[in-house]
Design an enzyme around this catalytic site. Structure first.
Site, mmCIF file in Angstrom:
data_model
loop_
_atom_site.group_PDB
_atom_site.id
_atom_site.type_symbol
_atom_site.label_atom_id
_atom_site.label_comp_id
_atom_site.label_asym_id
_atom_site.label_seq_id
_atom_site.Cartn_x
_atom_site.Cartn_y
_atom_site.Cartn_z
ATOM 1 N N GLN B 150 0.832 -1.196 0.000
ATOM 2 C CA GLN B 150 0.000 0.000 0.000
ATOM 3 C C GLN B 150 0.875 1.258 0.000
ATOM 4 O O GLN B 150 2.074 1.188 0.234
ATOM 5 C CB GLN B 150 -0.897 0.008 1.250
ATOM 6 C CG GLN B 150 -0.119 -0.137 2.553
ATOM 7 C CD GLN B 150 -0.952 -0.688 3.698
ATOM 8 O OE1 GLN B 150 -2.169 -0.579 3.705
ATOM 9 N NE2 GLN B 150 -0.296 -1.291 4.681
ATOM 10 N N ASP B 203 -0.188 0.500 13.488
ATOM 11 C CA ASP B 203 0.158 1.768 14.136
ATOM 12 C C ASP B 203 0.543 1.571 15.601
ATOM 13 O O ASP B 203 1.086 2.470 16.230
ATOM 14 C CB ASP B 203 -0.995 2.765 14.012
ATOM 15 C CG ASP B 203 -2.298 2.200 14.560
ATOM 16 O OD1 ASP B 203 -2.380 1.944 15.778
ATOM 17 O OD2 ASP B 203 -3.243 2.011 13.770
ATOM 18 N N ASP B 257 1.086 -12.283 7.008
ATOM 19 C CA ASP B 257 -0.311 -12.275 6.598
ATOM 20 C C ASP B 257 -1.099 -13.008 7.693
ATOM 21 O O ASP B 257 -0.729 -14.106 8.107
ATOM 22 C CB ASP B 257 -0.415 -13.020 5.263
ATOM 23 C CG ASP B 257 -1.842 -13.082 4.722
ATOM 24 O OD1 ASP B 257 -2.780 -12.748 5.467
ATOM 25 O OD2 ASP B 257 -2.003 -13.476 3.560
ATOM 26 N N ASP B 278 -8.241 -5.162 13.404
ATOM 27 C CA ASP B 278 -7.982 -3.764 13.024
ATOM 28 C C ASP B 278 -7.484 -3.717 11.586
ATOM 29 O O ASP B 278 -6.669 -2.869 11.231
ATOM 30 C CB ASP B 278 -6.943 -3.187 13.994
ATOM 31 C CG ASP B 278 -6.833 -1.671 13.883
ATOM 32 O OD1 ASP B 278 -7.833 -1.033 13.496
ATOM 33 O OD2 ASP B 278 -5.752 -1.130 14.181
ATOM 34 N N TYR B 353 -11.532 11.681 12.002
ATOM 35 C CA TYR B 353 -12.332 11.101 10.915
ATOM 36 C C TYR B 353 -13.336 12.091 10.312
ATOM 37 O O TYR B 353 -13.741 11.951 9.172
ATOM 38 C CB TYR B 353 -13.114 9.874 11.403
ATOM 39 C CG TYR B 353 -12.294 8.606 11.516
ATOM 40 C CD1 TYR B 353 -10.906 8.638 11.535
ATOM 41 C CD2 TYR B 353 -12.910 7.368 11.606
ATOM 42 C CE1 TYR B 353 -10.164 7.470 11.650
ATOM 43 C CE2 TYR B 353 -12.179 6.196 11.715
ATOM 44 C CZ TYR B 353 -10.808 6.252 11.735
ATOM 45 O OH TYR B 353 -10.091 5.100 11.843
ATOM 46 N N GLU B 355 -16.325 12.144 10.810
ATOM 47 C CA GLU B 355 -17.610 11.447 10.651
ATOM 48 C C GLU B 355 -17.695 10.417 11.781
ATOM 49 O O GLU B 355 -16.673 9.971 12.302
ATOM 50 C CB GLU B 355 -17.730 10.777 9.282
ATOM 51 C CG GLU B 355 -16.667 9.741 8.985
ATOM 52 C CD GLU B 355 -16.650 9.306 7.504
ATOM 53 O OE1 GLU B 355 -17.693 9.375 6.841
ATOM 54 O OE2 GLU B 355 -15.569 8.900 7.036
#
Lengths: 369, 369
Positions: B150, B203, B257, B278, B353, B355
């Site tokens: 990513q 994180d 993974d 998460d 966020y 939202e």
């Protein structure tokens, strides 16, 4: 007749600085022409190209090619139906694909923002106090009236419930119990049998929460009857039934300017355990003509501290955490009151604000014994 | 060489439907001409006017006058210095004043949005999961790398601290302890001496908070070493020192993974008190080609429930509260697992966020005795 509204879409490319402006123009113009759009090209000697494409249906596009590889596409369309939207998405997709094929190796970033609605019946854009662009999920105008003091809007947000917006400032949403709790001292105070004065607070949130806590007497002084009328009807998750009557067992609501009321109380020697100022945000301007605003704020502060018992507390909201200059100016006012005070502050996330907010607690400095 | 960047300003007027398009054009064109801008006018038979004004310095303006009283002004400028900004503000002020003088009685709304930065080195626009345009107060690109899995960005926000953005999705900011608390069960769980499995969580926020609570053993399975590398350096308010080593007294981090790890644990009969997923947001698409995403989600769920003790709990984040269709689809998956489960959900305000977000708790259905 349907209300006039337009939709403004953007698509931006950052290419490497060596990208050739005229090659970009040549690579993209056929896409617009295939849509039957009429082209007008302006070229600058040192500033690249602007191509404008006009469609018979009233929509148009700008293709602005800046030197050093910045390519900005704007499409503005009057036709705000699903078919029109799909057509524009298709056009932007074609442009994006073409750029990716032609300039594959030199693309640094592609950015397509959510389209901006312009002139829509429901205005969803209410910038933050620190001036950032934010779009709300507003789907209904519930109330929109001008009072003698301000414009009062109550708009429905899918996630936040009804939002009270006074003269363009987001005041409080039904989701914002965090605001009310913060301006009441974040659950650390005991309101039982206490005397409380609320300045402003027309949405009824503070009054509703405090009345639950068995105070002796709460007096709320709100200048604008129309705010109360709108909120008691449309902000019931915030105010419950507390605004249905201006007088209850342990509270009264005075529809008055709070300055003369504070002066009267100060003269009478009437004292409160808590004064909660829910009036207005700190002004952010520091220009000379705004001096009177700070003087007004200081007058309120001075009068509030005057009617505060020696161990009483004054609560107020400050400003968004990013407006550090305005917060500093506010704190300077606190050092210029008629009697010395101390203060603490807390940063709170109020859901509908989309920015962190500072709340103040102020108290009279205890004299060392 | 300075990076190419433009500034796009807008000013919109909603006039009453009887406003005269050509009178508006005539009333405003002199303002642009006084700036030395060159005018090109296009008129439609039924769709009003588009006037384009081009400045020698590379900036340009569109004045689009739609029938029924919608007037939209766009100014795009390459010159992003303070002087250039002031010049554009002045131009927009002049237009607004002129419209107010000429069409005073017929103005229904005037709207000027904060200007949009386009092609800036620091991208401040990160739309919400429900597709709304929001501008963040980002002032620094702290980290920007592509991993094999990513794109990983860590951007600094003045109010939220550093923000982790994975492939364009805002994941977590240093301000977002509320997220970590919610996905740990909102303070209602006792992690003492418990076995915990974290899926993803690169994180380090969940790991850092749980390790404080004296668990027996926490295993975190994160596929992307580069997320950990970035976060341990730049998200220390979130992860503390917990990512400095992949192994501690009561935790281990596996860079793997999670699917084969879950399968291994299931085969071995290894069980956990808590599994915290998460990994990723619920996909919002419901189109057939996306079926595999839901299958993947269900595989993770099935395997997670398999390694859960009979009284264990599975926590995960769902989606933004507005994406009701995606939430419903997720809940349908829960009814299709290999063993019956029950679930509860909670709506939480995560500061960065912009939202409200839904979090799920899932547990094995107790058999009636």
């Amino acid at each position: 007749m349907a209300a006039a509204a337009a939709r403004h879409s953007t698509l931006d490319f950052m290419l490497s600085a060596t990208a050739d402006c005229s090659a970009i123009l040549k690579g993209l113009q056929s896409i617009f022409q295939e849509q039957g759009m009429t082209e007008t090209i302006h070229s600058w000697k040192d500033h690249g190209y602007l191509a404008t494409y006009i469609n018979k249906n009233g929509s148009f596009a700008n293709l602005r090619i800046y030197p050093h590889g910045l390519v900005l596409v704007d499409v503005q369309s009057y036709n705000n139906d699903v078919k029109g939207r799909d057509g524009i998405e298709h056009l932007l997709n074609q442009i994006e694909e073409r750029v990716k094929v032609l300039f594959h190796g030199s693309i640094k970033r592609v950015k397509r923002l959510p389209a901006i609605g312009r002139g829509e019946a429901i205005d969803r854009y209410w910038p933050t106090a620190d001036g950032r662009l934010v779009e709300y999920d507003i789907d209904e105008v519930v109330y929109d009236e001008d009072s003698p003091y301000q414009n009062i809007k109550i708009l429905h947000s899918k996630q936040f419930g009804n939002i009270l917006i006074l003269s363009g400032d987001v005041n409080l949403a039904e989701s914002d119990l965090a605001y009310t709790q913060a301006i009441m001292g974040s659950g650390k105070e005991d309101y039982t049998e206490k005397e409380v004065l609320i300045l402003g607070g027309g949405d009824g949130g503070i009054l509703y929460e405090i009345v639950k806590l068995k105070p002796k007497m709460v007096t709320m002084v709100e200048i604008d009857q129309m705010v109360i009328d709108g909120c008691k009807k449309y902000m019931r998750k915030t105010c419950g039934d507390v605004l249905d009557n201006l007088k209850g067992e342990c509270y009264q609501v005075l529809i008055e300017d709070c300055i003369p009321v504070l002066k009267r109380y100060a003269k009478e020697g009437r004292m409160f355990d808590y004064v909660i100022n829910d009036l207005t945000a700190v002004p952010i301007s520091t220009s000379p003509e705004e001096d009177s605003t700070w003087e007004f704020l200081r007058l309120i502060l001075d009068l509030s501290v005057k009617v505060l018992k020696p161990d009483g507390k004054y609560f107020t909201q400050g400003n968004c955490v990013n407006l550090t200059e305005a917060l500093t100016l506010y704190e300077e006012q606190l050092s210029r009151l008629y009697c010395p005070v101390e203060f603490s502050k807390e940063v709170v996330c109020v859901p509908s604000y989309m920015e962190l907010w500072v709340f103040y607690t102020v108290w009279k400095k205890r004299t060392e014994v």
